[in-house]
Design a protein around this motif. Structure first.
Motif, PDB file in Angstrom:
ATOM      1  N   GLY A 118     -15.789  -6.661  28.720  1.00  0.00           N
ATOM      2  CA  GLY A 118     -15.165  -7.141  29.944  1.00  0.00           C
ATOM      3  C   GLY A 118     -14.792  -6.028  30.902  1.00  0.00           C
ATOM      4  O   GLY A 118     -14.572  -6.277  32.098  1.00  0.00           O
ATOM      5  N   GLY A 119     -14.718  -4.805  30.392  1.00  0.00           N
ATOM      6  CA  GLY A 119     -14.420  -3.673  31.254  1.00  0.00           C
ATOM      7  C   GLY A 119     -15.621  -3.148  32.022  1.00  0.00           C
ATOM      8  O   GLY A 119     -15.486  -2.214  32.822  1.00  0.00           O
ATOM      9  N   ASP A 120     -16.803  -3.735  31.782  1.00  0.00           N
ATOM     10  CA  ASP A 120     -18.012  -3.338  32.527  1.00  0.00           C
ATOM     11  C   ASP A 120     -17.984  -4.041  33.886  1.00  0.00           C
ATOM     12  O   ASP A 120     -18.504  -5.156  34.053  1.00  0.00           O
ATOM     13  CB  ASP A 120     -19.257  -3.733  31.727  1.00  0.00           C
ATOM     14  N   THR A 121     -17.354  -3.400  34.861  1.00  0.00           N
ATOM     15  CA  THR A 121     -17.072  -4.032  36.146  1.00  0.00           C
ATOM     16  C   THR A 121     -18.327  -4.515  36.863  1.00  0.00           C
ATOM     17  O   THR A 121     -18.377  -5.650  37.372  1.00  0.00           O
ATOM     18  CB  THR A 121     -16.309  -3.048  37.046  1.00  0.00           C
ATOM     19  N   GLU A 122     -19.349  -3.700  36.915  1.00  0.00           N
ATOM     20  CA  GLU A 122     -20.556  -4.078  37.643  1.00  0.00           C
ATOM     21  C   GLU A 122     -21.250  -5.274  36.999  1.00  0.00           C
ATOM     22  O   GLU A 122     -21.735  -6.178  37.688  1.00  0.00           O
ATOM     23  CB  GLU A 122     -21.498  -2.878  37.743  1.00  0.00           C
ATOM     24  N   ARG A 123     -21.288  -5.276  35.686  1.00  0.00           N
ATOM     25  CA  ARG A 123     -21.948  -6.388  35.005  1.00  0.00           C
ATOM     26  C   ARG A 123     -21.150  -7.683  35.188  1.00  0.00           C
ATOM     27  O   ARG A 123     -21.728  -8.757  35.369  1.00  0.00           O
ATOM     28  CB  ARG A 123     -22.117  -6.051  33.526  1.00  0.00           C
ATOM     29  N   TRP A 124     -19.824  -7.575  35.141  1.00  0.00           N
ATOM     30  CA  TRP A 124     -18.970  -8.738  35.344  1.00  0.00           C
ATOM     31  C   TRP A 124     -19.171  -9.312  36.749  1.00  0.00           C
ATOM     32  O   TRP A 124     -19.365 -10.512  36.920  1.00  0.00           O
ATOM     33  CB  TRP A 124     -17.515  -8.346  35.125  1.00  0.00           C
ATOM     34  N   ARG A 125     -19.152  -8.443  37.751  1.00  0.00           N
ATOM     35  CA  ARG A 125     -19.337  -8.909  39.123  1.00  0.00           C
ATOM     36  C   ARG A 125     -20.685  -9.597  39.296  1.00  0.00           C
ATOM     37  O   ARG A 125     -20.785 -10.656  39.927  1.00  0.00           O
ATOM     38  CB  ARG A 125     -19.227  -7.732  40.092  1.00  0.00           C
ATOM     39  N   ALA A 126     -21.716  -8.997  38.748  1.00  0.00           N
ATOM     40  CA  ALA A 126     -23.056  -9.567  38.893  1.00  0.00           C
ATOM     41  C   ALA A 126     -23.144 -10.939  38.231  1.00  0.00           C
ATOM     42  O   ALA A 126     -23.800 -11.854  38.744  1.00  0.00           O
ATOM     43  CB  ALA A 126     -24.093  -8.615  38.301  1.00  0.00           C
ATOM     44  N   ALA A 127     -22.478 -11.086  37.091  1.00  0.00           N
ATOM     45  CA  ALA A 127     -22.535 -12.366  36.382  1.00  0.00           C
ATOM     46  C   ALA A 127     -21.843 -13.465  37.176  1.00  0.00           C
ATOM     47  O   ALA A 127     -22.395 -14.562  37.358  1.00  0.00           O
ATOM     48  CB  ALA A 127     -21.890 -12.219  35.003  1.00  0.00           C
ATOM     49  N   VAL A 128     -20.638 -13.197  37.674  1.00  0.00           N
ATOM     50  CA  VAL A 128     -19.908 -14.230  38.405  1.00  0.00           C
ATOM     51  C   VAL A 128     -20.593 -14.542  39.732  1.00  0.00           C
ATOM     52  O   VAL A 128     -20.557 -15.682  40.215  1.00  0.00           O
ATOM     53  CB  VAL A 128     -18.442 -13.801  38.629  1.00  0.00           C
ATOM     54  N   ALA A 129     -21.252 -13.555  40.341  1.00  0.00           N
ATOM     55  CA  ALA A 129     -21.924 -13.755  41.627  1.00  0.00           C
ATOM     56  C   ALA A 129     -23.295 -14.409  41.506  1.00  0.00           C
ATOM     57  O   ALA A 129     -23.889 -14.784  42.525  1.00  0.00           O
ATOM     58  CB  ALA A 129     -22.069 -12.408  42.342  1.00  0.00           C
ATOM     59  N   ASP A 130     -23.798 -14.578  40.307  1.00  0.00           N
ATOM     60  CA  ASP A 130     -25.120 -15.159  40.108  1.00  0.00           C
ATOM     61  C   ASP A 130     -25.154 -16.593  40.632  1.00  0.00           C
ATOM     62  O   ASP A 130     -24.347 -17.432  40.204  1.00  0.00           O
ATOM     63  CB  ASP A 130     -25.440 -15.136  38.606  1.00  0.00           C
ATOM     64  N   PRO A 131     -26.062 -16.938  41.532  1.00  0.00           N
ATOM     65  CA  PRO A 131     -26.111 -18.307  42.071  1.00  0.00           C
ATOM     66  C   PRO A 131     -26.336 -19.373  41.003  1.00  0.00           C
ATOM     67  O   PRO A 131     -25.978 -20.537  41.213  1.00  0.00           O
ATOM     68  CB  PRO A 131     -27.288 -18.259  43.056  1.00  0.00           C
ATOM     69  N   ALA A 132     -26.938 -18.997  39.874  1.00  0.00           N
ATOM     70  CA  ALA A 132     -27.183 -19.977  38.815  1.00  0.00           C
ATOM     71  C   ALA A 132     -25.913 -20.345  38.062  1.00  0.00           C
ATOM     72  O   ALA A 132     -25.861 -21.377  37.387  1.00  0.00           O
ATOM     73  CB  ALA A 132     -28.225 -19.431  37.829  1.00  0.00           C
ATOM     74  N   VAL A 133     -24.885 -19.509  38.150  1.00  0.00           N
ATOM     75  CA  VAL A 133     -23.648 -19.741  37.396  1.00  0.00           C
ATOM     76  C   VAL A 133     -22.828 -20.817  38.089  1.00  0.00           C
ATOM     77  O   VAL A 133     -22.545 -20.740  39.291  1.00  0.00           O
ATOM     78  CB  VAL A 133     -22.843 -18.434  37.245  1.00  0.00           C
ATOM     79  N   ALA A 134     -22.437 -21.833  37.319  1.00  0.00           N
ATOM     80  CA  ALA A 134     -21.682 -22.957  37.859  1.00  0.00           C
ATOM     81  C   ALA A 134     -20.281 -23.059  37.282  1.00  0.00           C
ATOM     82  O   ALA A 134     -19.423 -23.750  37.837  1.00  0.00           O
ATOM     83  CB  ALA A 134     -22.424 -24.265  37.569  1.00  0.00           C
ATOM     84  N   VAL A 135     -20.037 -22.397  36.146  1.00  0.00           N
ATOM     85  CA  VAL A 135     -18.767 -22.547  35.440  1.00  0.00           C
ATOM     86  C   VAL A 135     -18.313 -21.185  34.934  1.00  0.00           C
ATOM     87  O   VAL A 135     -19.125 -20.398  34.423  1.00  0.00           O
ATOM     88  CB  VAL A 135     -18.913 -23.513  34.234  1.00  0.00           C
ATOM     89  N   VAL A 136     -17.024 -20.899  35.068  1.00  0.00           N
ATOM     90  CA  VAL A 136     -16.395 -19.733  34.451  1.00  0.00           C
ATOM     91  C   VAL A 136     -15.298 -20.252  33.534  1.00  0.00           C
ATOM     92  O   VAL A 136     -14.392 -20.963  33.994  1.00  0.00           O
ATOM     93  CB  VAL A 136     -15.790 -18.778  35.498  1.00  0.00           C
ATOM     94  N   THR A 137     -15.381 -19.960  32.242  1.00  0.00           N
ATOM     95  CA  THR A 137     -14.374 -20.418  31.298  1.00  0.00           C
ATOM     96  C   THR A 137     -13.521 -19.245  30.822  1.00  0.00           C
ATOM     97  O   THR A 137     -13.955 -18.089  30.845  1.00  0.00           O
ATOM     98  CB  THR A 137     -15.020 -21.122  30.089  1.00  0.00           C
ATOM     99  N   LEU A 138     -12.297 -19.566  30.385  1.00  0.00           N
ATOM    100  CA  LEU A 138     -11.335 -18.541  29.980  1.00  0.00           C
ATOM    101  C   LEU A 138     -10.694 -18.888  28.647  1.00  0.00           C
ATOM    102  O   LEU A 138     -10.253 -20.028  28.436  1.00  0.00           O
ATOM    103  CB  LEU A 138     -10.190 -18.430  30.996  1.00  0.00           C
TER     104      LEU A 138
END
Length: 466
Positions: A97-117
């Motif tokens: 989770g500390g990989d900032t660039e990878r995290w940003r890219a994942a949440v910004a992906d247009p295919a992503v519809a849900v973020v769970t916690l």
């Protein structure tokens, strides 16, 4: 032997924060089963399934271990008599989770519809210092370390990419957890960029959910059991009970898996379900943990086998029943299921694990139903007071896993033999609105004295149990 094999790699449409055992036993398992049914079309989904990009919350260790076996793992459902194993490949990728660039890219992906916690109750309420550090870091264009900070950072990247429409689904034991997440994210975003806060408020939905599945920490014996059941060498299996429940309320602007096809419920008002779970299961867990540790027990099943503690549990449930908007048949079924679940000795759910972060957990589990009793003109619950008294004595011990209670523990240890001071200290810290209620303080003080007497007659605590 080889690691468990992957049968499919679904395109990433879900991003998860908090890669722990519970997520893999619950949300990932529901997604796995929904993918297997192939019913993704009715909710804006697509026929090739829903993959999860899972990020760790604090330590990167879980991602490191899972990455060595392509994020595939074994789920062991442990019943009273036997185990069954399922290979789960719903996680398409895992990352620190500390990989900032990878995290940003994942949440910004247009295919992503849900973020769970799944970040635990404490994750929604970071310290002021941690939030200040995140605010400064985000203003500078850098990453974040808290859960609200990471959500703000990821959603900022999504906005910058021109992508809209995502649902944030909270899966932790907090009443109105979606609203809690929304408030935390909007509060921080407003300090970083008011325009971003406005965008989040209009484009992002925050879904509340009630989750339930007992998932103890994995042991070496569990890893051996996974190998025996599947023939594969799995360094990261998850053990859980056969029971599971998931109730959700909120909008999904970009679609979701057909979780309801595999047992999830979607309701307009989640609050009664949250209260039922928090005030019966979670409150029961807290009582068993603090009472059990004082008596030298180590697991939920051991505490359940202690007649005195089991009697306190029944009293706790009776105190909560009058405050819950369900009929007797529903509540009888719920408590009967809990007796079976808590008594399953093959699920070694440790009391020390449950006892952590009591300063965050006891409010919604114990104090809210106590307040409800008082508001209705009923007496404070004896078992509710017992849970608070046992927590006070727990804070005097050496194995306190609760950063939020560090200052309180130090205060209580200054007068460890003063029962009145312990009772007042607990209420002042957790429920200042009740600190002047003599009926409550007197009852907690009385229960502290009784627990001290009971503890004296018990055998010495084993090493590591307090």
């Amino acid at each position: 032997m080889t690691p468990p094999p992957r049968s499919a790699r679904h395109p990433v449409r879900i991003v998860h924060l908090g890669l722990g055992a519970f997520h893999r036993a619950h949300q990932a398992w529901y997604t796995q089963r929904a993918n297997e049914r192939g019913g993704q079309g009715g909710n804006g989904g697509q026929g090739d399934g829903w993959g999860i990009a899972a990020f760790t919350g604090r330590s990167p260790e879980a991602a490191r271990v899972l990455a060595t076996q392509d994020a595939v793992y074994t789920l062991i459902e442990r019943g009273p008599a036997s185990d069954t194993a399922t290979i789960v490949d719903a996680l398409s990728t895992v990352a620190d989770g500390g990989d900032t660039e990878r995290w940003r890219a994942a949440v910004a992906d247009p295919a992503v519809a849900v973020v769970t916690l799944t970040v635990t109750e404490a994750g929604y309420r970071p310290s002021a210092e941690a939030l200040d550090a995140d605010r400064a870091s985000l203003v500078a264009g850098e990453g974040a370390s808290t859960a609200p900070g990471r959500l703000v950072d990821g959603l900022r990247a999504r906005r910058a990419a021109g992508v809209a429409g995502v649902a944030v689904v909270s899966c932790d034991n907090l009443p109105g957890n979606g609203e809690v997440a929304r408030d935390a994210v909007l509060g921080l975003a407003g300090q970083v960029d008011p325009g971003l806060a406005d965008w989040i408020a209009s484009e992002v939905s925050f879904v509340s959910s009630m989750v339930d599945r007992i998932t103890p920490a994995t042991t070496d014996a569990d890893r051996a059991a996974a190998a025996a059941l599947t023939g594969y060498d799995d360094a990261a299996p998850v053990v859980t009970e056969p029971f599971s429940e998931w109730v959700l309320s909120g909008a999904f602007p970009a679609g979701r898996p057909d979780w309801e096809a595999v047992g999830a419920q979607f309701v307009d008002d989640i609050e009664p379900y949250e209260r039922r779970k928090l005030w019966l299961l979670n409150a029961g867990h807290s009582l068993l943990a603090y009472r059990g540790l004082l008596r030298g027990h180590q697991t939920i099943a051991e505490a359940m086998a202690d007649d005195d503690i089991a009697a306190d549990l029944e009293r706790l449930w009776a105190e909560a029943r009058t405050e819950l908007p369900f009929d007797d048949e529903t509540l009888d079924a719920a408590t009967a299921a809990l007796r079976d679940r808590f008594g399953n000795a093959r699920i070694e759910h440790t009391l020390a694990q449950i006892a952590s972060d009591g300063s965050q957990k006891l409010g919604p589990r114990i104090l809210d139903p106590l307040r409800s009793r008082l508001a209705a003109g009923r007496a404070p619950g004896e078992a509710q007071a017992t849970a608070l008294a046992a927590w006070a004595l727990h804070l005097l011990g050496p194995d306190v896993r609760d950063p939020g209670a560090a200052a309180l523990a130090e205060t209580l240890r200054a007068t460890p033999d003063d029962d009145a001071a312990l009772a007042a200290g607990v209420l002042t810290a957790l429920a200042p609105d009740l600190a002047r209620e003599s009926a409550v303080t007197d009852l907690i003080q009385n229960r502290i004295a009784q627990l001290r007497t009971g503890a004296i007659t018990e055998p010495p605590l084993p090493t590591g149990a307090h």
